[in-house]
Motif scaffolding. Sequence first.
Motif, short mmCIF file in Angstrom:
data_model
loop_
_atom_site.label_atom_id
_atom_site.label_comp_id
_atom_site.label_asym_id
_atom_site.label_seq_id
_atom_site.Cartn_x
_atom_site.Cartn_y
_atom_site.Cartn_z
N SER A 243 0.82 -1.20 0.00
CA SER A 243 0.00 0.00 0.00
C SER A 243 0.86 1.25 0.00
O SER A 243 0.59 2.21 -0.74
N ASP B 176 -1.44 3.13 -2.90
CA ASP B 176 -2.82 2.76 -3.22
C ASP B 176 -3.59 2.45 -1.95
O ASP B 176 -3.15 2.79 -0.85
N LYS B 177 -4.73 1.79 -2.06
CA LYS B 177 -5.60 1.53 -0.92
C LYS B 177 -5.65 0.05 -0.56
O LYS B 177 -6.69 -0.47 -0.15
N THR B 178 -4.52 -0.64 -0.70
CA THR B 178 -4.48 -2.07 -0.41
C THR B 178 -4.89 -2.36 1.03
O THR B 178 -5.66 -3.29 1.31
N GLN C 220 -6.77 -0.56 3.08
CA GLN C 220 -8.19 -0.28 3.28
C GLN C 220 -9.06 -1.36 2.65
O GLN C 220 -10.06 -1.79 3.23
N GLU C 221 -8.67 -1.85 1.49
CA GLU C 221 -9.46 -2.87 0.81
C GLU C 221 -9.40 -4.21 1.53
O GLU C 221 -10.40 -4.94 1.58
N ALA D 271 -8.09 2.71 7.56
CA ALA D 271 -7.61 3.88 6.82
C ALA D 271 -6.14 4.14 7.16
O ALA D 271 -5.79 5.16 7.74
N ASN E 38 -3.39 3.40 4.79
CA ASN E 38 -2.66 3.07 3.57
C ASN E 38 -1.25 3.64 3.55
O ASN E 38 -0.40 3.16 2.80
#
Length: 758
Positions: free
Chosen positions: A169, A174-176, A178-179, A184, A186
């Motif tokens: 992340s 990116d938002k790895t 969070q996904e 929150a 990242n």
Amino acid sequence: MADEREEIEAEIARLKAQLAKLEGSGAIAQGENPKAVGAGGVLVGGDVHGDVHIQNVVAPTGPTPLPLDEALQSYLDNLISTHRHLRLQGIRAGSQPLSVALEKVYVSLTADDKQAGGNKRETSEMRDMGSALTIADALGRYRRLVIIGDPGCGKTTLLSYLTLTYARSLRQNDKTVQERLALAENDHLPIFLPLRDLGQHLRAEKPGIDGPALMLTYLRDYYLAQNICLPENFFNASLENGKAVILLDGMDELADIGLRQRTARLIEKFAGRYPKCRFVVTSRVVGYDGAARVGAEFGLAKVRDFSPAEVRQFVRDWTRVVESTLAGSDSLDVLRLADEQSGRLTQAIETNPRVAELAVNPLLLTVIALVHRYRAQLPERRSELYEEAVEVLLGHWDRAKGLDDEQDLGGIRLDSGDRRSFLEPVALWMHERQRREIEVADLRELLQPRFKNLTGDDLRAEKVTNSFLRLISERSGLIVERGIGVYGFAHLTFQEYLAARALAGRKDVLAFTLKVLPDAWWREVILLQAGYLSAQGPSRVSELIAAIMNADPKTEPEPHHHLLLAAECLFDVGSARVEGDLLGQARQRLQKYADVPFKKGDKAALLAKLAAMNALARIESGKIVSQFWKQPWGEPEWITIPAGEFWMGDDKSQYDDERPAHKLHLPEYQIARVPVTNAQYAIYIRDSGAQPPSHWRGGQVPQGKENHPVVNVSWFDAIAYCQWLSGKLDKPISLPSEAEWEKAAKGPIGANPSPSGR
């Protein structure tokens, strides 16, 4: 050129001989009429004509740190490279163990929240599930978290997955995180550290100087050893801003209890210094107790066993990744063949209750998959499964590839059994010293005499020893080189199994076993020793279990420890493999302890009683002797609640459905003293043919949880159980209403509990 090189080497040797030995801040002068000068001093001998000029020459202090941006990139790339793959030591791809992508085979773990209900009202669903959490849920609930679990349950793999997730992340912006984790975070910096490495560093440090700066300095040194020279303040900004995730693996791998306690205090100090950061610590359950526990507001979660659905998912994903990696393709034909293999393996697991019990553990499930891949069948007993696993790791893939599995080491041919026999005393030597790693000098000292017996020559024995170490570490993966000149078994499980085999071969095996009996470090070794001996006939294993049952109770670390361990051995071995009625003796003695009354409030006596009852439950295989229900249909012990009024609800409650408090009259009724247990529900399943709860493997009650409340049962299942029991007992039985439950739980209450006095 040769002459010139010899002259240069001679000059170097001469200069080395003339070098003074430095010690402290001064020097030792050598030669005739010596003079020495301390640090910063200048010695001038004889007359000097003209000015004397001096300069301060600073020697290089080490590698030059990278610029901050380059250091971050190099650091994250190293984490991603280190943690992105799982090495499957039992399968080869060319000359190397097969590596598969961690993210393709990772199955998210589930944990029991050991601190649930601290400041939140638990729902009935939470109670039924035992406050089950996904790891992402646990991370969302606790900023500081300790994750405990059994050997091989996936704790280290989890931290590798978290490290990889955070590193990707941040590196990819990116938002790895969070996904995958619903956090929150990242832009948070992952900091991964094996605690056994920190422990070795602490052991070398003087006591009394521990503090946050020590760990911070060590972190930089740890990555410097991996050839990553970080700036001195590399971690500071992330730590100060609370944008760091500190992942500390393996508290239990610090075998020395004093060192574990010291490490726990250091972690607390570090967390106190950087309170905004996220901390995750892992440990075996056995290694996390007493003063070795971490305080400082750390939450605690215990990794749950794989559910049947998770086992099926893992097997499917594992088989697909392995076969497509080996084939170099993920075509439909390759995936179809992989799914057929995973189907056969899943069926082999689910139709064998004993193997199904092992498959709840990720490490053992991987071993099961390896054994099944090469054997096409699975053994029932744990020790036999380990034996097959070691056989696979030590050489079966050579035969699978058409290679000679009898390796030639300088004229000495060793098959997989020979190699195992050389490693058994090594495992026992390490376990006696509570070590996970062994230096190559000690390893050679253990192996070389045995090779000398075969070769009759010291020099040849040394060469064969080196060849053997290279063969074992490069081709088997059972023992691996963890660093320069440092070896260790790939997992503690294999060290324990080989140590058990070595222990079984000692002449003083009973005396030695009784000596280490109270020590949790030896528990698995003793259980595996019993399993190994049971395969050789009933005599020796019976002698071992009887000795454990009759061991001096004064050495017990907790009530009934020895008897309970003997019962565990009997459960693993099976009554058919022992002489006499050891099972009956264990049952009789446990029943005696289970029948002992205890005074109200005597928690220790209650726990001892429950421990005896749980042990009884295991060896009774469903025919449970319980204080709270009776055979044949599991009728509970009823408590009569007299007719009358009681105050229901509470004006002070934060929940609308509990306000206002009001009087309610109920007629007399009866309610079960304790919730319906797994054992009671199992009687219903066997008699009615109803579907068992989803987490029961092969329709069997989870091992050791016969007297636990049944969970994963729907409202409709509960109604069906009540209707079945009503028919068996010829009396109306139903679920309690909310009012009946509240009155039974509150007991007799006279005055209105609300402040208004309504």
